[in-house]
Design a protein around this motif. Structure first.
Motif, PDB file in Angstrom:
ATOM      1  N   TRP A  45       2.538   6.558   4.226  1.00 23.77           N
ATOM      2  CA  TRP A  45       1.248   7.139   3.816  1.00 23.77           C
ATOM      3  C   TRP A  45       0.286   7.207   5.006  1.00 23.77           C
ATOM      4  O   TRP A  45      -0.433   8.188   5.176  1.00 23.77           O
ATOM      5  CB  TRP A  45       0.601   6.310   2.719  1.00 23.77           C
ATOM      6  N   VAL A  46       0.298   6.160   5.823  1.00 24.75           N
ATOM      7  CA  VAL A  46      -0.581   6.133   6.991  1.00 24.75           C
ATOM      8  C   VAL A  46      -0.167   7.222   7.979  1.00 24.75           C
ATOM      9  O   VAL A  46      -0.995   7.982   8.471  1.00 24.75           O
ATOM     10  CB  VAL A  46      -0.541   4.748   7.681  1.00 24.75           C
ATOM     11  N   ALA A  47       1.121   7.326   8.239  1.00 25.58           N
ATOM     12  CA  ALA A  47       1.620   8.294   9.218  1.00 25.58           C
ATOM     13  C   ALA A  47       1.339   9.735   8.792  1.00 25.58           C
ATOM     14  O   ALA A  47       0.990  10.575   9.616  1.00 25.58           O
ATOM     15  CB  ALA A  47       3.116   8.093   9.436  1.00 25.58           C
ATOM     16  N   ARG A  48       1.519   9.999   7.490  1.00 24.47           N
ATOM     17  CA  ARG A  48       1.313  11.357   6.980  1.00 24.47           C
ATOM     18  C   ARG A  48      -0.107  11.611   6.489  1.00 24.47           C
ATOM     19  O   ARG A  48      -0.500  12.756   6.308  1.00 24.47           O
ATOM     20  CB  ARG A  48       2.301  11.637   5.854  1.00 24.47           C
ATOM     21  N   GLY A  49      -0.848  10.548   6.246  1.00 28.68           N
ATOM     22  CA  GLY A  49      -2.220  10.696   5.751  1.00 28.68           C
ATOM     23  C   GLY A  49      -2.278  11.257   4.350  1.00 28.68           C
ATOM     24  O   GLY A  49      -3.250  11.914   3.991  1.00 28.68           O
ATOM     25  N   ASN A  50      -1.236  10.995   3.533  1.00 28.31           N
ATOM     26  CA  ASN A  50      -1.190  11.624   2.223  1.00 28.31           C
ATOM     27  C   ASN A  50      -1.108  10.642   1.056  1.00 28.31           C
ATOM     28  O   ASN A  50      -0.803  11.034  -0.055  1.00 28.31           O
ATOM     29  CB  ASN A  50       0.000  12.583   2.142  1.00 28.31           C
ATOM     30  N   GLY A  51      -1.383   9.385   1.287  1.00 24.91           N
ATOM     31  CA  GLY A  51      -1.285   8.400   0.211  1.00 24.91           C
ATOM     32  C   GLY A  51      -2.524   8.384  -0.678  1.00 24.91           C
ATOM     33  O   GLY A  51      -3.555   8.962  -0.333  1.00 24.91           O
ATOM     34  N   PRO A  52      -2.428   7.707  -1.812  1.00 30.30           N
ATOM     35  CA  PRO A  52      -3.570   7.613  -2.716  1.00 30.30           C
ATOM     36  C   PRO A  52      -4.666   6.692  -2.176  1.00 30.30           C
ATOM     37  O   PRO A  52      -5.776   6.686  -2.678  1.00 30.30           O
ATOM     38  CB  PRO A  52      -2.958   7.041  -3.996  1.00 30.30           C
ATOM     39  N   VAL A  53      -4.351   5.943  -1.149  1.00 29.38           N
ATOM     40  CA  VAL A  53      -5.320   5.058  -0.498  1.00 29.38           C
ATOM     41  C   VAL A  53      -4.969   5.000   0.981  1.00 29.38           C
ATOM     42  O   VAL A  53      -3.802   5.049   1.355  1.00 29.38           O
ATOM     43  CB  VAL A  53      -5.313   3.649  -1.142  1.00 29.38           C
ATOM     44  N   GLN A  54      -5.983   4.968   1.823  1.00 31.08           N
ATOM     45  CA  GLN A  54      -5.769   4.865   3.266  1.00 31.08           C
ATOM     46  C   GLN A  54      -6.423   3.592   3.774  1.00 31.08           C
ATOM     47  O   GLN A  54      -7.505   3.218   3.317  1.00 31.08           O
ATOM     48  CB  GLN A  54      -6.360   6.079   3.992  1.00 31.08           C
TER      49      GLN A  54
ATOM     50  N   GLU B 120      -8.020   0.857   6.725  1.00 34.05           N
ATOM     51  CA  GLU B 120      -8.843   0.830   7.930  1.00 34.05           C
ATOM     52  C   GLU B 120      -8.111  -0.056   8.928  1.00 34.05           C
ATOM     53  O   GLU B 120      -7.211  -0.800   8.551  1.00 34.05           O
ATOM     54  CB  GLU B 120     -10.219   0.244   7.611  1.00 34.05           C
ATOM     55  N   LYS B 121      -8.500   0.033  10.178  1.00 33.72           N
ATOM     56  CA  LYS B 121      -7.894  -0.833  11.196  1.00 33.72           C
ATOM     57  C   LYS B 121      -8.930  -1.846  11.653  1.00 33.72           C
ATOM     58  O   LYS B 121     -10.096  -1.514  11.835  1.00 33.72           O
ATOM     59  CB  LYS B 121      -7.406  -0.018  12.387  1.00 33.72           C
ATOM     60  N   ASP B 122      -8.481  -3.095  11.825  1.00 31.56           N
ATOM     61  CA  ASP B 122      -9.393  -4.114  12.324  1.00 31.56           C
ATOM     62  C   ASP B 122      -9.372  -4.107  13.847  1.00 31.56           C
ATOM     63  O   ASP B 122      -8.715  -3.270  14.465  1.00 31.56           O
ATOM     64  CB  ASP B 122      -9.051  -5.485  11.734  1.00 31.56           C
ATOM     65  N   ARG B 123     -10.069  -5.032  14.440  1.00 36.14           N
ATOM     66  CA  ARG B 123     -10.166  -5.066  15.915  1.00 36.14           C
ATOM     67  C   ARG B 123      -8.820  -5.293  16.585  1.00 36.14           C
ATOM     68  O   ARG B 123      -8.625  -4.890  17.712  1.00 36.14           O
ATOM     69  CB  ARG B 123     -11.144  -6.143  16.342  1.00 36.14           C
ATOM     70  N   GLY B 124      -7.892  -5.944  15.902  1.00 32.17           N
ATOM     71  CA  GLY B 124      -6.560  -6.157  16.456  1.00 32.17           C
ATOM     72  C   GLY B 124      -5.632  -4.992  16.164  1.00 32.17           C
ATOM     73  O   GLY B 124      -4.442  -5.090  16.362  1.00 32.17           O
ATOM     74  N   ASN B 125      -6.175  -3.887  15.647  1.00 39.15           N
ATOM     75  CA  ASN B 125      -5.432  -2.683  15.308  1.00 39.15           C
ATOM     76  C   ASN B 125      -4.463  -2.900  14.146  1.00 39.15           C
ATOM     77  O   ASN B 125      -3.490  -2.182  13.988  1.00 39.15           O
ATOM     78  CB  ASN B 125      -4.693  -2.128  16.528  1.00 39.15           C
ATOM     79  N   ARG B 126      -4.723  -3.937  13.327  1.00 37.71           N
ATOM     80  CA  ARG B 126      -3.921  -4.192  12.128  1.00 37.71           C
ATOM     81  C   ARG B 126      -4.510  -3.406  10.971  1.00 37.71           C
ATOM     82  O   ARG B 126      -5.722  -3.189  10.897  1.00 37.71           O
ATOM     83  CB  ARG B 126      -3.916  -5.687  11.808  1.00 37.71           C
ATOM     84  N   LEU B 127      -3.651  -3.024  10.042  1.00 37.04           N
ATOM     85  CA  LEU B 127      -4.103  -2.268   8.882  1.00 37.04           C
ATOM     86  C   LEU B 127      -4.724  -3.189   7.846  1.00 37.04           C
ATOM     87  O   LEU B 127      -4.191  -4.253   7.548  1.00 37.04           O
ATOM     88  CB  LEU B 127      -2.930  -1.507   8.263  1.00 37.04           C
ATOM     89  N   GLN B 128      -5.854  -2.761   7.302  1.00 33.26           N
ATOM     90  CA  GLN B 128      -6.537  -3.474   6.239  1.00 33.26           C
ATOM     91  C   GLN B 128      -6.708  -2.510   5.074  1.00 33.26           C
ATOM     92  O   GLN B 128      -7.365  -1.486   5.210  1.00 33.26           O
ATOM     93  CB  GLN B 128      -7.918  -3.952   6.685  1.00 33.26           C
ATOM     94  N   TRP B 129      -6.100  -2.830   3.948  1.00 33.47           N
ATOM     95  CA  TRP B 129      -6.127  -1.954   2.781  1.00 33.47           C
ATOM     96  C   TRP B 129      -7.273  -2.372   1.870  1.00 33.47           C
ATOM     97  O   TRP B 129      -7.383  -3.542   1.519  1.00 33.47           O
ATOM     98  CB  TRP B 129      -4.792  -2.050   2.050  1.00 33.47           C
ATOM     99  N   PRO B 130      -8.144  -1.443   1.460  1.00 38.80           N
ATOM    100  CA  PRO B 130      -9.295  -1.803   0.627  1.00 38.80           C
ATOM    101  C   PRO B 130      -8.873  -2.289  -0.766  1.00 38.80           C
ATOM    102  O   PRO B 130      -8.295  -1.539  -1.557  1.00 38.80           O
ATOM    103  CB  PRO B 130     -10.102  -0.510   0.550  1.00 38.80           C
ATOM    104  N   ALA B 131      -9.161  -3.551  -1.044  1.00 41.03           N
ATOM    105  CA  ALA B 131      -8.758  -4.176  -2.310  1.00 41.03           C
ATOM    106  C   ALA B 131      -9.407  -3.476  -3.506  1.00 41.03           C
ATOM    107  O   ALA B 131      -8.766  -3.305  -4.549  1.00 41.03           O
ATOM    108  CB  ALA B 131      -9.123  -5.650  -2.294  1.00 41.03           C
ATOM    109  N   LYS B 132     -10.642  -3.061  -3.375  1.00 40.57           N
ATOM    110  CA  LYS B 132     -11.347  -2.411  -4.480  1.00 40.57           C
ATOM    111  C   LYS B 132     -10.635  -1.127  -4.906  1.00 40.57           C
ATOM    112  O   LYS B 132     -10.424  -0.876  -6.094  1.00 40.57           O
ATOM    113  CB  LYS B 132     -12.790  -2.110  -4.065  1.00 40.57           C
ATOM    114  N   THR B 133     -10.227  -0.318  -3.945  1.00 42.76           N
ATOM    115  CA  THR B 133      -9.528   0.939  -4.243  1.00 42.76           C
ATOM    116  C   THR B 133      -8.159   0.665  -4.855  1.00 42.76           C
ATOM    117  O   THR B 133      -7.752   1.336  -5.811  1.00 42.76           O
ATOM    118  CB  THR B 133      -9.376   1.774  -2.956  1.00 42.76           C
ATOM    119  N   ILE B 134      -7.454  -0.310  -4.325  1.00 46.09           N
ATOM    120  CA  ILE B 134      -6.128  -0.646  -4.858  1.00 46.09           C
ATOM    121  C   ILE B 134      -6.247  -1.152  -6.296  1.00 46.09           C
ATOM    122  O   ILE B 134      -5.474  -0.756  -7.162  1.00 46.09           O
ATOM    123  CB  ILE B 134      -5.422  -1.665  -3.944  1.00 46.09           C
ATOM    124  N   ASN B 135      -7.232  -1.990  -6.549  1.00 44.40           N
ATOM    125  CA  ASN B 135      -7.426  -2.496  -7.907  1.00 44.40           C
ATOM    126  C   ASN B 135      -7.777  -1.369  -8.882  1.00 44.40           C
ATOM    127  O   ASN B 135      -7.348  -1.390 -10.035  1.00 44.40           O
ATOM    128  CB  ASN B 135      -8.499  -3.583  -7.921  1.00 44.40           C
TER     129      ASN B 135
END
Length: 66
Positions: A24-33, A35-50
């Motif tokens: 989903w990240v690579a294609r940019g087509n998922g139901p949720v995208q 954010e990246k933190d300072r270490g370039n790790r992916l952080q998925w928004p819990a509110k949207t997932i819930n």
């Protein structure tokens, strides 16, 4: 509760594999995208997932690539 989930946490909550979420990240087509933190790790928004889970996202079977 944190505002964000790691990729494994988000995958488990959405009943999908981590590879699906990375796709989903690579294609940019998922139901949720994420954010990246300072270490370039992916952080998925819990509110949207819930919200997705509450709206029945888990009732939808994963799509198959042919």
């Amino acid at each position: 509760m944190s505002n964000y989930m790691t990729t494994p946490e988000a995958a488990k909550a959405l009943n999908r594999s981590t590879k699906t979420l990375y796709g989903w990240v690579a294609r940019g087509n998922g139901p949720v995208q994420p954010e990246k933190d300072r270490g370039n790790r992916l952080q998925w928004p819990a509110k949207t997932i819930n919200k997705l889970v509450a709206k029945g996202f888990l009732d939808r079977p994963p799509t198959q690539a042919y």
